[in-house]
Design a protein around this motif. Structure first.
Motif, PDB file in Angstrom:
ATOM      1  N   GLU B 461     108.783  18.865 108.200  1.00 15.48           N
ATOM      2  CA  GLU B 461     107.846  17.764 107.936  1.00 15.48           C
ATOM      3  C   GLU B 461     107.113  17.448 109.226  1.00 15.48           C
ATOM      4  OE1 GLU B 461     109.451  14.844 104.545  1.00 15.48           O
ATOM      5  OE2 GLU B 461     110.754  14.940 106.288  1.00 15.48           O
ATOM      6  N   PRO B 462     105.863  17.751 109.368  1.00 15.58           N
ATOM      7  CA  PRO B 462     104.973  18.423 108.413  1.00 15.58           C
ATOM      8  C   PRO B 462     105.413  19.855 108.149  1.00 15.58           C
ATOM      9  CG  PRO B 462     103.947  18.267 110.580  1.00 15.58           C
ATOM     10  CD  PRO B 462     105.186  17.443 110.646  1.00 15.58           C
ATOM     11  N   GLY B 463     104.913  20.403 107.047  1.00 19.56           N
ATOM     12  CA  GLY B 463     105.405  21.676 106.553  1.00 19.56           C
ATOM     13  C   GLY B 463     105.066  22.846 107.454  1.00 19.56           C
ATOM     14  N   GLN B 464     105.980  23.817 107.467  1.00 17.17           N
ATOM     15  CA  GLN B 464     105.764  25.026 108.253  1.00 17.17           C
ATOM     16  C   GLN B 464     106.171  26.238 107.428  1.00 17.17           C
ATOM     17  OE1 GLN B 464     106.913  25.102 112.366  1.00 17.17           O
ATOM     18  NE2 GLN B 464     107.476  22.937 112.385  1.00 17.17           N
ATOM     19  N   LEU B 465     105.342  27.266 107.442  1.00 23.13           N
ATOM     20  CA  LEU B 465     105.655  28.528 106.777  1.00 23.13           C
ATOM     21  C   LEU B 465     105.913  29.568 107.863  1.00 23.13           C
ATOM     22  CD1 LEU B 465     102.899  28.449 104.019  1.00 23.13           C
ATOM     23  CD2 LEU B 465     105.344  28.016 103.720  1.00 23.13           C
ATOM     24  N   ALA B 466     107.131  30.094 107.872  1.00 26.26           N
ATOM     25  CA  ALA B 466     107.531  30.997 108.952  1.00 26.26           C
ATOM     26  C   ALA B 466     107.817  32.393 108.418  1.00 26.26           C
ATOM     27  CB  ALA B 466     108.771  30.461 109.643  1.00 26.26           C
ATOM     28  N   ARG B 467     107.697  33.357 109.308  1.00 23.67           N
ATOM     29  CA  ARG B 467     108.060  34.739 108.992  1.00 23.67           C
ATOM     30  C   ARG B 467     109.543  34.932 109.299  1.00 23.67           C
ATOM     31  NH1 ARG B 467     102.912  35.326 111.867  1.00 23.67           N
ATOM     32  NH2 ARG B 467     101.316  36.029 110.400  1.00 23.67           N
ATOM     33  N   VAL B 468     110.237  35.487 108.330  1.00 26.26           N
ATOM     34  CA  VAL B 468     111.682  35.655 108.448  1.00 26.26           C
ATOM     35  C   VAL B 468     112.042  37.068 108.015  1.00 26.26           C
ATOM     36  CG1 VAL B 468     113.882  34.884 107.511  1.00 26.26           C
ATOM     37  CG2 VAL B 468     112.131  33.212 108.059  1.00 26.26           C
ATOM     38  N   GLY B 469     112.927  37.747 108.748  1.00 28.89           N
ATOM     39  CA  GLY B 469     113.335  39.100 108.391  1.00 28.89           C
ATOM     40  C   GLY B 469     114.741  39.125 107.814  1.00 28.89           C
ATOM     41  N   HIS B 470     114.968  40.049 106.877  1.00 33.57           N
ATOM     42  CA  HIS B 470     116.315  40.227 106.320  1.00 33.57           C
ATOM     43  C   HIS B 470     116.572  41.706 106.087  1.00 33.57           C
ATOM     44  CE1 HIS B 470     116.724  35.974 105.781  1.00 33.57           C
ATOM     45  NE2 HIS B 470     115.698  35.913 104.963  1.00 33.57           N
ATOM     46  N   ALA B 471     117.624  42.217 106.697  1.00 32.95           N
ATOM     47  CA  ALA B 471     118.080  43.571 106.382  1.00 32.95           C
ATOM     48  C   ALA B 471     119.358  43.457 105.572  1.00 32.95           C
ATOM     49  CB  ALA B 471     118.338  44.336 107.672  1.00 32.95           C
ATOM     50  N   SER B 472     119.454  44.295 104.563  1.00 38.72           N
ATOM     51  CA  SER B 472     120.674  44.251 103.754  1.00 38.72           C
ATOM     52  C   SER B 472     120.879  45.585 103.063  1.00 38.72           C
ATOM     53  CB  SER B 472     120.578  43.149 102.693  1.00 38.72           C
ATOM     54  OG  SER B 472     121.743  43.149 101.884  1.00 38.72           O
ATOM     55  N   PRO B 473     122.132  45.943 102.878  1.00 43.17           N
ATOM     56  CA  PRO B 473     122.436  47.048 101.969  1.00 43.17           C
ATOM     57  C   PRO B 473     122.517  46.509 100.544  1.00 43.17           C
ATOM     58  CG  PRO B 473     124.454  46.242 102.965  1.00 43.17           C
ATOM     59  CD  PRO B 473     123.343  45.392 103.513  1.00 43.17           C
ATOM     60  N   ALA B 474     122.673  47.399  99.576  1.00 41.08           N
ATOM     61  CA  ALA B 474     123.002  46.961  98.217  1.00 41.08           C
ATOM     62  C   ALA B 474     124.423  46.418  98.231  1.00 41.08           C
ATOM     63  CB  ALA B 474     122.894  48.138  97.250  1.00 41.08           C
ATOM     64  N   CYS B 475     124.687  45.436  97.367  1.00 41.38           N
ATOM     65  CA  CYS B 475     126.016  44.805  97.338  1.00 41.38           C
ATOM     66  C   CYS B 475     126.468  44.590  95.898  1.00 41.38           C
ATOM     67  CB  CYS B 475     125.988  43.460  98.056  1.00 41.38           C
ATOM     68  SG  CYS B 475     125.869  43.593  99.842  1.00 41.38           S
ATOM     69  N   LEU B 476     127.773  44.639  95.714  1.00 42.30           N
ATOM     70  CA  LEU B 476     128.351  44.443  94.386  1.00 42.30           C
ATOM     71  C   LEU B 476     129.172  43.153  94.358  1.00 42.30           C
ATOM     72  CD1 LEU B 476     128.976  45.607  91.515  1.00 42.30           C
ATOM     73  CD2 LEU B 476     131.011  46.651  92.538  1.00 42.30           C
ATOM     74  N   PHE B 477     128.904  42.326  93.352  1.00 45.70           N
ATOM     75  CA  PHE B 477     129.621  41.069  93.167  1.00 45.70           C
ATOM     76  C   PHE B 477     130.348  41.122  91.821  1.00 45.70           C
ATOM     77  CE2 PHE B 477     126.021  40.358  95.881  1.00 45.70           C
ATOM     78  CZ  PHE B 477     126.482  39.517  96.890  1.00 45.70           C
ATOM     79  N   ARG B 478     131.506  40.502  91.759  1.00 45.19           N
ATOM     80  CA  ARG B 478     132.290  40.501  90.522  1.00 45.19           C
ATOM     81  C   ARG B 478     132.039  39.219  89.725  1.00 45.19           C
ATOM     82  NH1 ARG B 478     133.587  45.760  89.873  1.00 45.19           N
ATOM     83  NH2 ARG B 478     134.979  46.533  91.516  1.00 45.19           N
ATOM     84  N   ALA B 479     132.018  39.382  88.407  1.00 47.98           N
ATOM     85  CA  ALA B 479     132.072  38.265  87.449  1.00 47.98           C
ATOM     86  C   ALA B 479     131.015  37.188  87.707  1.00 47.98           C
ATOM     87  CB  ALA B 479     133.464  37.637  87.459  1.00 47.98           C
ATOM     88  N   VAL B 480     129.772  37.556  87.483  1.00 51.38           N
ATOM     89  CA  VAL B 480     128.652  36.639  87.701  1.00 51.38           C
ATOM     90  C   VAL B 480     128.020  36.285  86.345  1.00 51.38           C
ATOM     91  CG1 VAL B 480     126.407  36.362  88.833  1.00 51.38           C
ATOM     92  CG2 VAL B 480     128.236  37.640  89.981  1.00 51.38           C
ATOM     93  N   ASP B 481     127.545  35.061  86.226  1.00 52.96           N
ATOM     94  CA  ASP B 481     126.906  34.588  84.999  1.00 52.96           C
ATOM     95  C   ASP B 481     125.481  35.150  84.924  1.00 52.96           C
ATOM     96  OD1 ASP B 481     126.428  33.237  82.692  1.00 52.96           O
ATOM     97  OD2 ASP B 481     126.285  31.248  83.616  1.00 52.96           O
TER      98      ASP B 481
END
Lengths: 445, 487
Positions: B461-481
């Protein structure tokens, strides 16, 4: 303040440049976005960040033999304005010399002129801080004070001259009541008014008392609900994301595609009009077209007109209605109903009174299905009496249901929710909406 | 695009009051947006934005003033205004014993522009036309677009009159989007999401790595496939997420909750608070032991790499979650000091960044990466009896404490008895951050990893739009709705 001398001088210089710089058949538009804003951020009724931002950006739009391009640049010291504009124009000429003709280039060849100069008194920074900190007392108040002039202006080489200035002071704040419960409000005024601001903060502090009661946890399911005008406004803002856009409809991306094909409809009492006069938004757009005073978007539950930008008009063979390139409404206003505010809780009976919705998104755009969260103040109401705050819940429901067969009543007063977004600076406009009583709101988590 | 390094010579103004301290942050950004929409090159948009923020610390408070008037007179006037704000806040602010910045031992230099040039504009436009043409393969494709946004940025920082660093960065953001429609029903498929999840620093190599070349035909074919696909079924299933959805999952339910300014309460009126509380650091079991998350602004080519943050803290890799245990927060120098003052000695990172010259720094994610594990894609699919594989974020929503979330994806494919089944449309899932990461059952190896990001992370506040990086592999989760839509 009257007309801001700095921004007015910038626009005079821009206008002179636009009038004199084009060569041959060139058409040149220049759009000015300018603001001087005092921003004070509060956390726990203390100043977290305080400062002033002064920013003027001009976008030059050059059209020549159907070829076109734009250059947006920040304006610095006044003595450099003309140099900046000349450099931008030179870059545009070089760019479009190698560009193909754009079949959808479309601008208003007939010049128009308008002037709207909002006046308003602004507070000295020290006074604004003092009022807010004192009015907050011992309560945990968080929020943003923003104040100053805002200008949108357009000059075009065919002779367009439009100037729109608004002046405002606002405090977008919440009185925290523990956990993530709070009373949220937006105080907004064209004129700095210390007494009115103190009263708004004081009223919110009073309303926060009930939120300190033990939280009631409810299970997912369908609940009778009273949505505040601000909650309704949030839903309408989301609907504006492609819902009224000609381009989105033609691109298969409109959330109202089912309604437009006659397979869905809203309640006959549900109407929305984009009302430029209601929230004092600029009546012109980047290519020099002027907006009508009112554009009906939903009439008696059925989709009405769509917002058609000049580009869409040319692409799809229509007439533009002065929409911006994003084809979003600037001032959508929901028609009020008959439910009087003092009778609203009694009409709800037992159910949820929801003050705020947050982080809305389409969970199924084609079905106009929306998900999001309750936030700040949601109360469990029994027999018309607020009983306890309710923990954050997720909604996931179609607007065809909420504003369709589940819409029981609309409030008799449509209240303004001024635009408070500041991503690219403060913006004019907002939403005007009444409360809505809904028979069954689906909560999923 | 011409290189934006400015010839502007700036001089940090002298302190406007006795005892005042001054920082000057200059940011110049030049942007270019190219797009071919439904076969037509859109008007090119060039942008040139530059200005400076003066921050003054005086008697325990700070004030700022942002101006595009870079003349000595303009900067001095801004410093004076900033000092006025600091004075106005006196007795009503944070009462900081020292300024919220640290001058680095030597000026920081960072450059992601130097080694990776970009082709000429005409060549880039030709590339867009080629991919756009490949998308219009069927009359049911009613919308198709290929786009590229390029931004070059120079930022310079002076702290107490000393040169604290110069950073040059170039961002490339390719995009592809195809919508197939049949009557009122439609399906949209993109390259990395509708908001440019495929984004990197660099030039041609970054573009080559993005999957843009040849992506048009794939995106359109998958939009058509989705149009004919059945709706996603509802129920509890194992969930295999590709990196272009993992990115969003990490962003919303790890990144934001770990921002120290949220935990301190700054964002409660806007972006929200956090389910993470200060006492959790060091021992809280955030996820399964397979979960390792780091803040790493030093990865070459990743979207939010940089040399130092806007408070002058040199950037370095910091593990935030190790073997599922929460260790550190995303908080810069000021936030760490504020936390210490409240009795919470929480370690942070070089995370204080501003979106531009018009905004003050706040805590940001930078590159927030989930470390790869040991599982191949085939092994994860084989380990699922009844599940679904989802790709590419399409819808996102999470509560203000960053706990209850619901995300939708563009593409889903059922997994039954360890084998891939039918493609399904409108796949969604929901859960609660505090428990979701504990259901992380398998983490993909490096062959499944992608470096992505988001150009528009909003908070402040006031608003800011930022550049953000994310590296990730594929992932497996159990029992999700898991559930589908209605259209």
């Amino acid at each position: 303040m009257t007309i801001d001398p700095v921004f007015a001088a910038q626009f005079a210089e821009i206008s002179a440049f636009v009038a004199g710089a084009p060569r041959g058949a060139e058409v040149l538009f220049a759009e000015l976005r300018a603001e001087r804003a005092d921003y004070v951020r509060f956390d726990r009724a203390r100043v977290r960040q305080a400062g002033t931002v002064e920013c003027s950006e001009v976008t030059l739009h050059l059209i020549d033999a159907g070829r076109q391009a734009r250059f947006a640049c920040t304006l610095g010291a006044r003595r450099r304005v003309r140099t900046t504009l000349a450099a931008a124009l030179a870059a545009l000429r070089e760019l479009i010399a190698h560009a193909p003709a754009d079949p959808f280039a479309h601008w208003q060849a007939q010049p128009g002129a308008s002037e709207h100069v909002g006046h308003g008194r602004l507070a000295d920074p020290r006074e604004a801080l003092e009022v807010i900190v004192e009015a907050a007392g011992e309560d945990d108040v968080v929020g943003l004070y923003a104040a100053g002039p805002l200008v949108r202006a357009l000059a075009g080489s065919p002779g367009h001259r439009h100037y729109h200035q608004s002046v405002s002071s606002s405090f977008d704040f919440s009185v925290q009541a523990g956990g993530d419960r709070a009373v949220k409000d937006v105080w907004w005024s064209g004129d700095w008014d210390a007494r009115a601001l103190r009263e708004a903060i004081g009223a919110a502090r009073g309303h926060a008392q009930i939120l300190r009661r033990p939280v009631r946890r409810i299970d997912p399911g369908a609940y009778r609900a009273l949505l505040s005008p601000r909650a309704v406004a949030e839903l309408v803002r989301l609907l504006g994301w492609g819902g009224f856009s000609e381009r989105a409809q033609r691109s298969g991306q409109s959330p109202l595609a089912l309604a437009r094909s006659g397979q869905a409809r809203f309640h006959p009492g549900f109407s929305i009009v984009d009302d430029a006069g209601a929230l004092a938004v600029p009546r012109f757009q980047s290519e020099g077209f002027e907006r009508p005073e009112r554009v009906p978007l939903i009439e008696a539950g059925q989709p009405a007109e769509r917002l058609v930008s000049p580009r869409s008009a040319r692409e799809f063979g229509l007439a533009t209605n002065g929409a911006g390139d994003d084809e979003r409404p600037l001032a959508p206003c929901v028609a009020p109903g008959t439910l009087a505010a003092p009778a609203a809780l009694a009409a709800l009976g037992t159910g949820l009174a929801i003050a705020d919705l947050w982080y809305l998104n389409f969970s199924d755009r084609g079905a106009c299905r929306v998900t999001g969260l309750t936030r700040f103040a949601t109360l469990w109401v029994e027999d018309g009496e607020p009983v306890a705050p309710v923990a954050t819940m997720r909604i996931d429901d179609s607007l065809y249901r909420l504003f369709g067969d589940q819409l029981l009543a609309l409030g008799d007063a449509a209240l303004p929710s001024p635009e408070t977004g500041t991503w690219y600076g403060r913006e004019p406009g907002g939403v005007r909406a009444p409360a809505a009583l809904v028979g069954a709101l689906r909560l999923t988590l | 695009m011409a290189h934006p390094l400015s010839r502007v010579r700036l001089r940090c103004p002298a302190p406007p009051r006795p005892g005042a301290r001054v920082s000057l942050r200059y940011v110049e950004e030049r942007r270019e947006a190219l797009a071919v929409v439904r076969g037509v090159l859109q008007p090119v948009l060039l942008e040139s934005d530059r200005g400076a923020m003066l921050t003054v610390w005086l008697d325990g408070e700070t004030g700022y003033c942002a101006t595009a008037d870079l003349s000595p007179r303009g900067l001095s006037a801004a410093a004076e205004r900033a000092a006025h704000w600091a004075g106005a806040a006196h007795g009503r602010g944070l009462a900081l014993p020292e300024p919220p910045w640290r001058t680095p031992d030597a000026p920081i230099r960072f450059d992601s522009v130097r080694d990776d040039a970009l082709p000429a504009r005409a060549d880039l436009v030709a590339m867009l036309h080629e991919e756009a043409a490949a998308m219009k393969r069927d009359a049911r494709i009613v919308h198709w677009a290929a786009s590229l946004r390029i931004a070059e940025r120079v930022q310079r920082l002076w702290l107490d009159g000393e040169d604290a660093g110069t950073q040059r960065l170039r961002f490339v953001e390719p995009g592809l989007e195809a919508t197939a429609a049949d009557g009122a029903r439609s399906q949209t498929r993109t390259l990395g999401g509708q908001y440019n999840g495929v984004c990197r620093q660099g030039g041609l190599q970054a573009l080559r790595d993005s999957g843009f070349a040849g992506g048009g035909a794939r995106v359109a074919a998958e939009a058509l496939e989705l149009l004919a696909a059945p709706n996603c079924p509802s129920g509890v299933r194992d969930l295999l997420l590709s990196p272009d959805q993992m990115m969003l999952q990490i962003h919303e339910s790890i990144g934001h909750p770990l921002e120290l300014d949220r935990i301190l309460g700054d964002e409660r009126n806007f972006a929200g608070t956090s389910f993470v509380t200060p006492d959790m650091f060091g021992h809280y079991q955030f996820g399964s032991p397979l979960l390792n998350v780091s803040f790493d602004p030093g990865v070459p080519g990743e979207y939010a790499s940089y040399g130092a943050d806007d408070e002058g803290m040199p950037a370095r890799r910091v593990p935030l979650i190790e073997r599922g245990v929460l260790k550190r927060a995303l908080g810069g120098t000021l936030s760490q000091a504020r936390a210490r003052a409240r009795g919470w000695p929480i370690e942070g990172a070089a995370a204080a960044r501003a979106s531009g010259w018009q905004r003050p720094p706040i805590d940001r994610m930078g590159n927030l990466d989930l470390e790869p594990g040991a599982s191949t894609m085939e092994a994860m699919i084989a380990a699922v009896e009844r599940g679904i594989w989802m790709q590419t974020n399409a819808s996102w929503s999470i509560d203000d404490a960053r706990n209850k979330f619901q995300f939708g994806c563009e593409w889903g494919r059922l997994i039954e008895d360890g084998r891939l089944g039918a493609v399904v449309r409108n796949p969604n899932y929901r859960g609660v951050s505090a428990t979701f990461w504990r259901s992380l059952a398998m983490v993909g190896d490096r062959s499944t990893l992608q470096r992505l990001g988001t150009p528009t992370c909003g908070k402040g506040e006031p608003g800011q739009l930022a550049r953000v990086g994310h590296a990730s592999p594929a992932c497996l989760f159990r029992a999700v709705d898991v559930f589908g839509g209605e259209s």
